[in-house]
Design a protein around this motif. Structure first.
Motif, PDB file in Angstrom:
ATOM      1  N   VAL A  28       0.838  -1.201   0.000  1.00  0.00           N
ATOM      2  CA  VAL A  28       0.000   0.000   0.000  1.00  0.00           C
ATOM      3  C   VAL A  28       0.873   1.251   0.000  1.00  0.00           C
ATOM      4  CG1 VAL A  28      -1.800   1.285   1.224  1.00  0.00           C
ATOM      5  CG2 VAL A  28      -1.864  -1.206   1.191  1.00  0.00           C
ATOM      6  N   GLU A  29       1.980   1.224   0.766  1.00  0.00           N
ATOM      7  CA  GLU A  29       2.909   2.364   0.783  1.00  0.00           C
ATOM      8  C   GLU A  29       3.496   2.608  -0.605  1.00  0.00           C
ATOM      9  OE1 GLU A  29       2.781   0.943   5.024  1.00  0.00           O
ATOM     10  OE2 GLU A  29       2.805   0.024   3.041  1.00  0.00           O
ATOM     11  N   LEU A  30       3.893   1.526  -1.285  1.00  0.00           N
ATOM     12  CA  LEU A  30       4.452   1.657  -2.626  1.00  0.00           C
ATOM     13  C   LEU A  30       3.418   2.224  -3.590  1.00  0.00           C
ATOM     14  CD1 LEU A  30       6.586   1.196  -4.805  1.00  0.00           C
ATOM     15  CD2 LEU A  30       5.858  -1.195  -4.935  1.00  0.00           C
ATOM     16  N   ALA A  31       2.190   1.716  -3.514  1.00  0.00           N
ATOM     17  CA  ALA A  31       1.133   2.209  -4.397  1.00  0.00           C
ATOM     18  C   ALA A  31       0.830   3.681  -4.127  1.00  0.00           C
ATOM     19  CB  ALA A  31      -0.131   1.367  -4.225  1.00  0.00           C
ATOM     20  N   ALA A  32       0.794   4.066  -2.842  1.00  0.00           N
ATOM     21  CA  ALA A  32       0.481   5.448  -2.480  1.00  0.00           C
ATOM     22  C   ALA A  32       1.529   6.421  -3.008  1.00  0.00           C
ATOM     23  CB  ALA A  32       0.367   5.571  -0.955  1.00  0.00           C
ATOM     24  N   VAL A  33       2.805   6.104  -2.790  1.00  0.00           N
ATOM     25  CA  VAL A  33       3.886   6.966  -3.270  1.00  0.00           C
ATOM     26  C   VAL A  33       3.903   6.998  -4.796  1.00  0.00           C
ATOM     27  CG1 VAL A  33       6.392   7.260  -3.365  1.00  0.00           C
ATOM     28  CG2 VAL A  33       5.297   6.672  -1.210  1.00  0.00           C
ATOM     29  N   SER A  34       3.644   5.864  -5.417  1.00  0.00           N
ATOM     30  CA  SER A  34       3.633   5.804  -6.881  1.00  0.00           C
ATOM     31  C   SER A  34       2.529   6.669  -7.464  1.00  0.00           C
ATOM     32  CB  SER A  34       3.457   4.349  -7.346  1.00  0.00           C
ATOM     33  OG  SER A  34       4.537   3.551  -6.918  1.00  0.00           O
ATOM     34  N   VAL A  35       1.355   6.654  -6.834  1.00  0.00           N
ATOM     35  CA  VAL A  35       0.245   7.482  -7.303  1.00  0.00           C
ATOM     36  C   VAL A  35       0.594   8.958  -7.161  1.00  0.00           C
ATOM     37  CG1 VAL A  35      -2.105   8.221  -6.771  1.00  0.00           C
ATOM     38  CG2 VAL A  35      -1.585   5.790  -6.965  1.00  0.00           C
TER      39      VAL A  35
ATOM     40  N   SER B  89      -8.657   3.400  -5.049  1.00  0.00           N
ATOM     41  CA  SER B  89      -8.775   2.619  -3.812  1.00  0.00           C
ATOM     42  C   SER B  89      -8.726   3.534  -2.593  1.00  0.00           C
ATOM     43  CB  SER B  89      -7.633   1.601  -3.755  1.00  0.00           C
ATOM     44  OG  SER B  89      -7.433   1.142  -2.450  1.00  0.00           O
ATOM     45  N   LYS B  90      -9.607   3.269  -1.614  1.00  0.00           N
ATOM     46  CA  LYS B  90      -9.655   4.099  -0.405  1.00  0.00           C
ATOM     47  C   LYS B  90      -8.362   4.030   0.386  1.00  0.00           C
ATOM     48  CE  LYS B  90     -14.671   4.048   0.276  1.00  0.00           C
ATOM     49  NZ  LYS B  90     -15.790   3.677   1.197  1.00  0.00           N
ATOM     50  N   SER B  91      -7.782   2.833   0.495  1.00  0.00           N
ATOM     51  CA  SER B  91      -6.543   2.682   1.272  1.00  0.00           C
ATOM     52  C   SER B  91      -5.391   3.435   0.608  1.00  0.00           C
ATOM     53  CB  SER B  91      -6.186   1.200   1.431  1.00  0.00           C
ATOM     54  OG  SER B  91      -6.035   0.581   0.151  1.00  0.00           O
TER      55      SER B  91
END
Length: 474
Positions: free
Chosen positions: A67-74, A145-147
């Motif tokens: 989730v951290e990787l996805a958040a930073v990537s977004v 995604s909410k998360s």
């Protein structure tokens, strides 16, 4: 029948001519390559080093969790990609004006133009800052995604200082480029990258500060790069072009703003394409894994693209042939590296088996895109240099937005190919753009020193060979 003495003499003359011709061509190509690398090397080092700041952040954050990787990537690919396009595009207006000032011998105007550009980009950053503050609700509104949206919102607020660093970075870079101070930028950027790697290891890994630590480190690294460049500008190295702050920076801002916005729109048409691709992937089932996989591949693709953009900076009619050959060779090397390590390179960014597996599946698509991107920006640079800006803009819109994105949506959603289908659409748009640019360049009335059709044909043969190999592996 024995050849006559005259025939023998003529044959000898032809052989001597061919040898001389080959030697002259070899010498000319070598001189051309030296000129190319003299210009391109510092540009490549600067763009790669600065892009690698975000690249390194993703590599460290990826090991914190999916989730951290996805958040930073977004944040990097959607929000910062959007802002990066605006700021770089607006800085390109300064490049045009500085080039005109240098050509006219009006070096005193460079400092004034720099200040005008900084005023406009800083005000623009102020207006863009709400995007960082409200990233979470914006992403939720875009059905992400909410998360991911929640964590991305936190990270975006933490990296607001980078927004203002971007605002100052590009104007200062264009000021330095106009005066051929490219090696200074390269050295500063490389030192900044080295500090960034060390601080990530110290703060994120050793001290365990996680996502907040990664954001702080990225802010510090960008600020150090920008401050170092600005200190160099005002430290007396430019006695003619920098004479101190001036109220003239606030005059005729509307004209400067119009030129800046025009440049920004042209560039954003290309960069925002990647933003939309990430958003489309976020609408898939299990978006965390899908976003992680495409973000890893996209970061690698864009990292290799930074090298090609260095050749883009160095392009002129004389250097085009060497730029095409050199850039294509880099593309072949990177393509081979991705194919050879498609099950290994994902481990640089994540420890999760699902992420590694999904990223490996994109390896062939990534390799094909890198190969295309090793030549397409060079052709793009030639076309723009020939004054075909409007044509190139229309080509970009048609290939990416009219063809590539709808095809990706169709294959990804309707035929249930997911992230691979969306990437296939992006790859198809890139291929179509390359073919169109090849036709534009090859049909132009260039002289013998400009890009020849032979160079283009060689490149297309490489694509054909790769395509056959790709189908074979599939």
């Amino acid at each position: 029948m024995k050849p006559s003495t005259l025939d023998i003499e003529n044959e000898k003359e032809v052989q001597i001519f061919n040898v001389d011709h080959v030697e002259k061509m070899g010498s000319r190509t070598w001189d051309e390559s030296k000129k190319l690398w003299k210009i391109a090397a510092p540009a490549i080092l600067t763009t790669v080093a600065q892009f690698s700041i975000g690249f390194v952040t993703v590599a460290f954050v990826g090991h914190l969790g999916e989730v951290e990787l996805a958040a930073v990537s977004v944040v990097q690919n959607v929000l910062e990609g959007f802002v990066f396009g605006v700021m770089l595009g607006m800085g390109s207006a300064l490049e045009t004006l500085c080039g005109q000032a240098v050509g006219a011998g009006q070096y005193e105007m460079l400092g004034i133009y720099l200040q005008k550009s900084c005023v406009i980009t800083l005000v623009t950053a102020l207006f863009l800052s709400p995007l960082y503050i409200f990233t979470s609700p914006i992403l939720k509104l875009l059905r992400q995604s909410k998360s991911i949206s929640h964590l991305a919102g936190k990270y975006a607020r933490w990296v607001i200082p980078q927004l203002f660093a971007y605002a100052l970075n590009f104007p200062v870079q264009k000021f330095l480029q106009a005066q051929s101070e490219v090696w200074v930028m390269a050295v500063i950027s490389l030192l900044g990258l080295g500090i960034h790697v060390f601080l990530n290891w110290l703060v994120v890994i050793k001290l365990g500060k996680g996502l907040l630590g990664a954001a702080i480190v990225e802010n510090v690294s960008w600020c150090l790069v920008v401050i170092a460049q600005m200190v160099y500008v005002v430290s007396g190295f430019f006695p003619v072009s920098w004479t101190g702050l001036s109220l003239k920076a606030f005059t005729s801002l509307y004209r400067f703003l119009k030129l800046s916005l025009a440049s920004a729109i042209m560039l954003c048409l290309e960069l925002w394409y990647y933003t939309l691709v990430i958003l489309m992937v976020g609408w898939l089932k299990n978006p965390e894994i899908a976003v992680d996989a495409i973000s890893i591949c996209m970061n690698l693709e864009l990292w290799t693209l930074m090298i090609t953009l260095g050749f883009h900076v160095a392009i002129s009619e004389i250097l085009c042939r060497s730029a095409v050959v050199s850039s294509t060779l880099f593309g072949v090397v990177f393509t081979g590296s991705i194919l050879a390590t498609k099950s290994v390179f994902p481990r640089m960014f994540s420890d999760k088996a699902e992420v590694i597996n999904e990223t490996s599946k994109l390896g062939y698509f990534l390799a094909a895109t890198i190969l295309l991107n090793s030549i397409q920006p060079v052709l793009h640079g030639v076309a723009v240099g020939a004054g075909w800006q409007v044509s190139v803009a229309l080509v970009n819109i048609g290939c990416y937005y009219v063809f590539g994105l709808p095809l990706g949506a169709l294959v990804g959603y309707k035929f249930d190919l997911g992230v691979r289908g969306i990437w296939l659409g992006m790859l198809s748009g890139c291929l179509l753009q390359t073919v169109v640019l090849v036709l534009l360049v090859s049909r132009a009335n260039w002289n013998q020193e400009v890009c020849t059709l032979h160079n283009v044909v060689v490149f297309l043969v490489l694509i054909l060979i790769f395509g056959i190999g790709f189908r074979g592996h599939g």
